[in-house]
Scaffold this motif. Structure first.
Motif, PDB file in Angstrom:
ATOM      1  N   ALA A  47      78.395  68.495 -29.890  1.00 17.71           N
ATOM      2  CA  ALA A  47      77.854  68.033 -28.611  1.00 17.71           C
ATOM      3  C   ALA A  47      77.643  66.519 -28.618  1.00 17.71           C
ATOM      4  O   ALA A  47      77.941  65.837 -27.637  1.00 17.71           O
ATOM      5  CB  ALA A  47      76.542  68.753 -28.309  1.00 17.71           C
ATOM      6  N   ILE A  48      77.159  65.986 -29.733  1.00 19.69           N
ATOM      7  CA  ILE A  48      76.959  64.536 -29.838  1.00 19.69           C
ATOM      8  C   ILE A  48      78.302  63.820 -29.792  1.00 19.69           C
ATOM      9  O   ILE A  48      78.455  62.797 -29.117  1.00 19.69           O
ATOM     10  CB  ILE A  48      76.167  64.194 -31.113  1.00 19.69           C
ATOM     11  CG1 ILE A  48      74.730  64.665 -30.961  1.00 19.69           C
ATOM     12  CG2 ILE A  48      76.215  62.701 -31.410  1.00 19.69           C
ATOM     13  CD1 ILE A  48      73.901  64.586 -32.227  1.00 19.69           C
ATOM     14  N   ALA A  49      79.297  64.362 -30.495  1.00 24.10           N
ATOM     15  CA  ALA A  49      80.629  63.742 -30.479  1.00 24.10           C
ATOM     16  C   ALA A  49      81.221  63.751 -29.077  1.00 24.10           C
ATOM     17  O   ALA A  49      81.823  62.765 -28.640  1.00 24.10           O
ATOM     18  CB  ALA A  49      81.558  64.460 -31.454  1.00 24.10           C
ATOM     19  N   VAL A  50      81.050  64.851 -28.353  1.00 26.05           N
ATOM     20  CA  VAL A  50      81.561  64.938 -26.982  1.00 26.05           C
ATOM     21  C   VAL A  50      80.874  63.910 -26.092  1.00 26.05           C
ATOM     22  O   VAL A  50      81.527  63.237 -25.290  1.00 26.05           O
ATOM     23  CB  VAL A  50      81.378  66.375 -26.434  1.00 26.05           C
ATOM     24  CG1 VAL A  50      81.596  66.428 -24.931  1.00 26.05           C
ATOM     25  CG2 VAL A  50      82.318  67.340 -27.138  1.00 26.05           C
ATOM     26  N   LEU A  51      79.575  63.758 -26.240  1.00 20.47           N
ATOM     27  CA  LEU A  51      78.850  62.766 -25.439  1.00 20.47           C
ATOM     28  C   LEU A  51      79.279  61.340 -25.786  1.00 20.47           C
ATOM     29  O   LEU A  51      79.399  60.490 -24.900  1.00 20.47           O
ATOM     30  CB  LEU A  51      77.346  62.930 -25.628  1.00 20.47           C
ATOM     31  CG  LEU A  51      76.738  64.151 -24.961  1.00 20.47           C
ATOM     32  CD1 LEU A  51      75.265  64.269 -25.312  1.00 20.47           C
ATOM     33  CD2 LEU A  51      76.928  64.094 -23.461  1.00 20.47           C
TER      34      LEU A  51
END
Length: 168
Positions: free
Chosen positions: A26-30
């Motif tokens: 999720a952090i990478a996607v953001l």
């Protein structure tokens, strides 16, 4: 009794590891989404901005659609880009190329697909603009340079994603 406690701890540890992996994704996607909004604003050669196309080409996996969307939105919102819809079309072309090759895991995870898709999508969009207006030697040279920059930035982003993903 002791065996049940160990199995219970293993199950909980597995859930924790799974949620940690999901949080990292999720952090990478953001991060890719925020970069998709920022990177298209960078321009060279008096308004040519192939960097968002390269970024969109480098992203694959669960956050790819959000990266495509944010890169397109970044081009629309940028004020200094010359013909922003040309780059939105190039990002859409990259998304289509990646969708076509999504089943081929060996091609999708390598560095060649992002580089070729970014360079070819930028060249196709540039050719369409050139046919609509006019071609000259300068326009052709600029188109080749812009396509090479898009491919090079796709390679850079793909390599950076690999380094970050390994934790190095």
């Amino acid at each position: 009794m002791k065996i049940k406690a160990v199995k219970s701890e293993q199950k909980q540890g597995g859930r924790h590891a799974l949620s940690e992996k999901g949080a990292r994704q999720a952090i990478a996607v953001l991060i890719w989404a925020v970069l998709g909004l920022i990177v298209p604003r960078a321009s060279v050669y008096n308004g040519m901005a192939p960097f968002g196309v390269g970024l969109a080409a480098a992203v694959s996996g669960p956050g790819a659609f959000l990266a495509y969307f944010s890169a397109g939105l970044g081009y629309i919102l940028s004020a200094g880009t010359l013909f922003p819809m040309r780059y939105v079309a190039a990002v859409a072309t990259v998304a289509g190329i990646h969708w076509i090759f999504s089943a081929a895991r060996s091609v999708r995870n390598g560095w060649l697909l992002p580089v070729l898709s970014a360079a070819s999508a930028t060249a196709i969009a540039g050719l369409a603009m050139g046919l609509a207006y006019s071609f000259s030697t300068q326009t052709t040279v600029m188109l080749v340079c812009e396509s090479l920059i898009a491919g090079g930035f796709a390679w850079f982003c793909h390599s950076a994603n690999g380094v970050i993903g390994r934790g190095a």
